[in-house]
Each structure stands twice: as C-alpha cells, then as structure tokens.
Motif scaffolding. Structure first.
Motif, PDB file in Angstrom:
ATOM      1  N   ASP A  52       0.870  -1.173   0.000  1.00 55.21           N
ATOM      2  CA  ASP A  52       0.000   0.000   0.000  1.00 55.21           C
ATOM      3  C   ASP A  52       0.907   1.222   0.000  1.00 55.21           C
ATOM      4  O   ASP A  52       1.682   1.430   0.929  1.00 55.21           O
ATOM      5  CB  ASP A  52      -0.890  -0.015   1.245  1.00 55.21           C
ATOM      6  CG  ASP A  52      -1.874   1.135   1.304  1.00 55.21           C
ATOM      7  OD1 ASP A  52      -1.727   2.113   0.531  1.00 55.21           O
ATOM      8  OD2 ASP A  52      -2.790   1.060   2.134  1.00 55.21           O
ATOM      9  N   TRP A  53       0.825   2.032  -1.027  1.00 52.02           N
ATOM     10  CA  TRP A  53       1.696   3.193  -1.146  1.00 52.02           C
ATOM     11  C   TRP A  53       1.211   4.363  -0.306  1.00 52.02           C
ATOM     12  O   TRP A  53       1.852   5.416  -0.299  1.00 52.02           O
ATOM     13  CB  TRP A  53       1.824   3.609  -2.606  1.00 52.02           C
ATOM     14  CG  TRP A  53       2.632   2.659  -3.445  1.00 52.02           C
ATOM     15  CD1 TRP A  53       3.131   1.434  -3.077  1.00 52.02           C
ATOM     16  CD2 TRP A  53       3.041   2.867  -4.786  1.00 52.02           C
ATOM     17  NE1 TRP A  53       3.824   0.871  -4.115  1.00 52.02           N
ATOM     18  CE2 TRP A  53       3.786   1.725  -5.183  1.00 52.02           C
ATOM     19  CE3 TRP A  53       2.849   3.881  -5.703  1.00 52.02           C
ATOM     20  CZ2 TRP A  53       4.336   1.594  -6.453  1.00 52.02           C
ATOM     21  CZ3 TRP A  53       3.400   3.761  -6.976  1.00 52.02           C
ATOM     22  CH2 TRP A  53       4.133   2.625  -7.334  1.00 52.02           C
ATOM     23  N   GLN A  54       0.090   4.203   0.397  1.00 48.13           N
ATOM     24  CA  GLN A  54      -0.455   5.280   1.230  1.00 48.13           C
ATOM     25  C   GLN A  54      -0.621   6.562   0.406  1.00 48.13           C
ATOM     26  O   GLN A  54      -0.335   7.660   0.874  1.00 48.13           O
ATOM     27  CB  GLN A  54       0.436   5.529   2.452  1.00 48.13           C
ATOM     28  CG  GLN A  54       0.616   4.320   3.354  1.00 48.13           C
ATOM     29  CD  GLN A  54      -0.676   3.906   4.030  1.00 48.13           C
ATOM     30  OE1 GLN A  54      -1.364   4.727   4.613  1.00 48.13           O
ATOM     31  NE2 GLN A  54      -1.029   2.631   3.936  1.00 48.13           N
ATOM     32  N   LEU A  67       6.566  -3.616 -20.095  1.00 52.05           N
ATOM     33  CA  LEU A  67       7.433  -2.564 -20.623  1.00 52.05           C
ATOM     34  C   LEU A  67       8.356  -2.024 -19.541  1.00 52.05           C
ATOM     35  O   LEU A  67       8.000  -2.034 -18.355  1.00 52.05           O
ATOM     36  CB  LEU A  67       6.587  -1.379 -21.119  1.00 52.05           C
ATOM     37  CG  LEU A  67       5.692  -1.603 -22.327  1.00 52.05           C
ATOM     38  CD1 LEU A  67       4.787  -0.392 -22.530  1.00 52.05           C
ATOM     39  CD2 LEU A  67       6.532  -1.858 -23.567  1.00 52.05           C
ATOM     40  N   PRO A  68       9.509  -1.474 -19.929  1.00 47.91           N
ATOM     41  CA  PRO A  68      10.321  -0.736 -18.959  1.00 47.91           C
ATOM     42  C   PRO A  68       9.490   0.413 -18.393  1.00 47.91           C
ATOM     43  O   PRO A  68       8.649   0.986 -19.092  1.00 47.91           O
ATOM     44  CB  PRO A  68      11.494  -0.216 -19.795  1.00 47.91           C
ATOM     45  CG  PRO A  68      11.547  -1.107 -20.999  1.00 47.91           C
ATOM     46  CD  PRO A  68      10.117  -1.518 -21.256  1.00 47.91           C
ATOM     47  N   TRP A  69       9.737   0.778 -17.146  1.00 46.54           N
ATOM     48  CA  TRP A  69       8.869   1.707 -16.420  1.00 46.54           C
ATOM     49  C   TRP A  69       8.631   3.036 -17.126  1.00 46.54           C
ATOM     50  O   TRP A  69       7.508   3.528 -17.142  1.00 46.54           O
ATOM     51  CB  TRP A  69       9.374   1.909 -14.997  1.00 46.54           C
ATOM     52  CG  TRP A  69      10.715   2.565 -14.865  1.00 46.54           C
ATOM     53  CD1 TRP A  69      11.937   1.993 -15.093  1.00 46.54           C
ATOM     54  CD2 TRP A  69      10.974   3.909 -14.472  1.00 46.54           C
ATOM     55  NE1 TRP A  69      12.939   2.909 -14.871  1.00 46.54           N
ATOM     56  CE2 TRP A  69      12.381   4.091 -14.473  1.00 46.54           C
ATOM     57  CE3 TRP A  69      10.167   4.975 -14.102  1.00 46.54           C
ATOM     58  CZ2 TRP A  69      12.984   5.291 -14.135  1.00 46.54           C
ATOM     59  CZ3 TRP A  69      10.774   6.175 -13.764  1.00 46.54           C
ATOM     60  CH2 TRP A  69      12.163   6.322 -13.779  1.00 46.54           C
ATOM     61  N   ILE A 101       3.579   5.134 -11.861  1.00 51.24           N
ATOM     62  CA  ILE A 101       4.678   4.367 -12.464  1.00 51.24           C
ATOM     63  C   ILE A 101       5.984   5.143 -12.373  1.00 51.24           C
ATOM     64  O   ILE A 101       7.040   4.559 -12.100  1.00 51.24           O
ATOM     65  CB  ILE A 101       4.327   3.984 -13.916  1.00 51.24           C
ATOM     66  CG1 ILE A 101       3.174   2.966 -13.921  1.00 51.24           C
ATOM     67  CG2 ILE A 101       5.550   3.419 -14.640  1.00 51.24           C
ATOM     68  CD1 ILE A 101       2.569   2.705 -15.287  1.00 51.24           C
ATOM     69  N   LEU A 102       5.930   6.451 -12.561  1.00 51.25           N
ATOM     70  CA  LEU A 102       7.148   7.261 -12.463  1.00 51.25           C
ATOM     71  C   LEU A 102       7.728   7.258 -11.043  1.00 51.25           C
ATOM     72  O   LEU A 102       8.911   7.527 -10.856  1.00 51.25           O
ATOM     73  CB  LEU A 102       6.884   8.692 -12.931  1.00 51.25           C
ATOM     74  CG  LEU A 102       6.627   8.839 -14.433  1.00 51.25           C
ATOM     75  CD1 LEU A 102       6.216  10.263 -14.762  1.00 51.25           C
ATOM     76  CD2 LEU A 102       7.857   8.421 -15.244  1.00 51.25           C
ATOM     77  N   GLN A 103       6.906   6.938 -10.048  1.00 48.86           N
ATOM     78  CA  GLN A 103       7.377   6.858  -8.664  1.00 48.86           C
ATOM     79  C   GLN A 103       8.029   5.512  -8.337  1.00 48.86           C
ATOM     80  O   GLN A 103       8.617   5.360  -7.261  1.00 48.86           O
ATOM     81  CB  GLN A 103       6.226   7.084  -7.697  1.00 48.86           C
ATOM     82  CG  GLN A 103       5.694   8.485  -7.677  1.00 48.86           C
ATOM     83  CD  GLN A 103       4.600   8.659  -6.653  1.00 48.86           C
ATOM     84  OE1 GLN A 103       4.519   7.943  -5.654  1.00 48.86           O
ATOM     85  NE2 GLN A 103       3.727   9.638  -6.889  1.00 48.86           N
ATOM     86  N   LEU A 104       7.928   4.551  -9.233  1.00 49.36           N
ATOM     87  CA  LEU A 104       8.430   3.208  -8.935  1.00 49.36           C
ATOM     88  C   LEU A 104       9.864   3.163  -8.421  1.00 49.36           C
ATOM     89  O   LEU A 104      10.113   2.510  -7.392  1.00 49.36           O
ATOM     90  CB  LEU A 104       8.331   2.309 -10.178  1.00 49.36           C
ATOM     91  CG  LEU A 104       7.138   1.390 -10.247  1.00 49.36           C
ATOM     92  CD1 LEU A 104       7.171   0.570 -11.533  1.00 49.36           C
ATOM     93  CD2 LEU A 104       7.041   0.483  -9.049  1.00 49.36           C
ATOM     94  N   GLY A 137      15.147   2.048  -5.345  1.00 46.79           N
ATOM     95  CA  GLY A 137      16.177   2.311  -6.346  1.00 46.79           C
ATOM     96  C   GLY A 137      16.297   3.797  -6.582  1.00 46.79           C
ATOM     97  O   GLY A 137      15.536   4.588  -6.050  1.00 46.79           O
ATOM     98  N   GLY A 138      17.214   4.174  -7.359  1.00 43.71           N
ATOM     99  CA  GLY A 138      17.364   5.583  -7.694  1.00 43.71           C
ATOM    100  C   GLY A 138      17.666   5.745  -9.153  1.00 43.71           C
ATOM    101  O   GLY A 138      18.595   6.420  -9.531  1.00 43.71           O
ATOM    102  N   ARG A 139      16.913   5.035  -9.992  1.00 43.76           N
ATOM    103  CA  ARG A 139      17.218   4.992 -11.418  1.00 43.76           C
ATOM    104  C   ARG A 139      16.837   6.240 -12.142  1.00 43.76           C
ATOM    105  O   ARG A 139      15.874   6.839 -11.997  1.00 43.76           O
ATOM    106  CB  ARG A 139      16.524   3.792 -12.055  1.00 43.76           C
ATOM    107  CG  ARG A 139      17.026   2.524 -11.457  1.00 43.76           C
ATOM    108  CD  ARG A 139      16.239   1.368 -11.976  1.00 43.76           C
ATOM    109  NE  ARG A 139      16.547   0.268 -11.066  1.00 43.76           N
ATOM    110  CZ  ARG A 139      16.466  -0.967 -11.373  1.00 43.76           C
ATOM    111  NH1 ARG A 139      16.076  -1.339 -12.530  1.00 43.76           N
ATOM    112  NH2 ARG A 139      16.750  -1.912 -10.505  1.00 43.76           N
TER     113      ARG A 139
END
Length: 158
Positions: A77-79, A129-131, A147-150, A156-158
C-alpha cells in the motif's frame, strides 16, 4: 427513438484501487481497455462493497483482470490516494450525481514478468514494458505518475 436499457448492475462505488504490477528490475505490466482501444493502464477496479478492504479489492481485481495471484507479501500500500473527476463516458456506471472517484495506489512486485490471462470483457491486450515506456503509454495521468514513482518506491534511484 428506443429508450435506453437500464444497466442491471448496481452502481459502482466511487472508491477504487490502482495496482502497479512490476518486477524488481522495473518492468511494468499494462493492459489495453476493451471499451477504449488505445487506452493502456495498470490494473484498476472499484470496491465491491463499502466494507471490502482495499488490499482485498487489489487481490480480487488483479486476479479477475490478469489471472495472477497477488500474494500478500508482494502487495504494498503506497499510502497514496488520488481524487479525480470520472470521465463522462464512464459516469453512467455510478449513482446519479457521482462525478468523482477516490483511487488508492498499490504496488505488486512479482519476481519476474508472468504470463497473463486477460478478462476479455475488460482488456484486449497486455504488455510488459520498462517503467518509463509504461508511464508514457498510460492514458491516465495518475497511473503514469504512479509508475514514475516506482524507482523511489522500491528503493532504487534509477
């Protein structure tokens, strides 16, 4: 002019989940809507009852839409909640006068991309797909933003 046939289903509850299904290396599963070709999204769905727990809504919707089992240990749960205006084309599914929905965001991390069994009434195609590519393909701004928050959500810090 023929009168409209009333929908026999009860009105949808304006509280839903968005489940971003992904892998540790940030591959994301997207589904193409059957009722809107070209509209790609993560798993979404409304609560079946007011007292249905959000995690249960996630597990049910993931299974209904993809055939995948959302193991509790893999679901987070991402709250994070988004309130948005329901697209006019889908408002008929809700009670009269309902114009907004509250969407609760969850992540489901699978060890690797899995085969998917689509619910044909809901989706016509799927893709891993890649994020960044997945975010670009989403029609929903809140889905793309999730998705951009993944990378930050999974450490990670990609």
């Amino acid at each position: 002019m023929t009168p409209a046939v009333p929908d026999p289903r009860p009105p949808k509850i304006p509280e839903s989940v968005l489940v971003v299904i992904h892998t540790p290396d940030l591959q994301v599963l997207l589904l193409e809507r059957a009722d809107a070709p070209g509209y790609w999204q993560s798993v979404t769905g409304s609560k079946d009852s007011l007292d249905e727990a959000l995690a249960e809504t996630c597990r049910r919707e993931v299974h209904e839409e993809t055939g995948l089992v959302a193991e509790p240990a893999w679901l987070s749960d991402w709250q994070l909640s988004n309130v948005y205006e329901i697209y006019p084309r889908w408002r008929h599914r809700y009670a009269a006068g309902v114009t907004h929905n509250t969407e609760h965001v969850f992540g489901l991390c699978l060890p690797a991309p899995q085969p998917v069994r689509l619910a044909p009434r809901e989706h016509t195609a799927h893709v891993w797909l890649p994020w960044r590519e997945a975010a670009d393909r989403c029609f929903s701004p809140s889905n793309a933003e999730a998705i951009l928050q993944l990378p930050s959500r999974i450490g990670g810090g990609r």
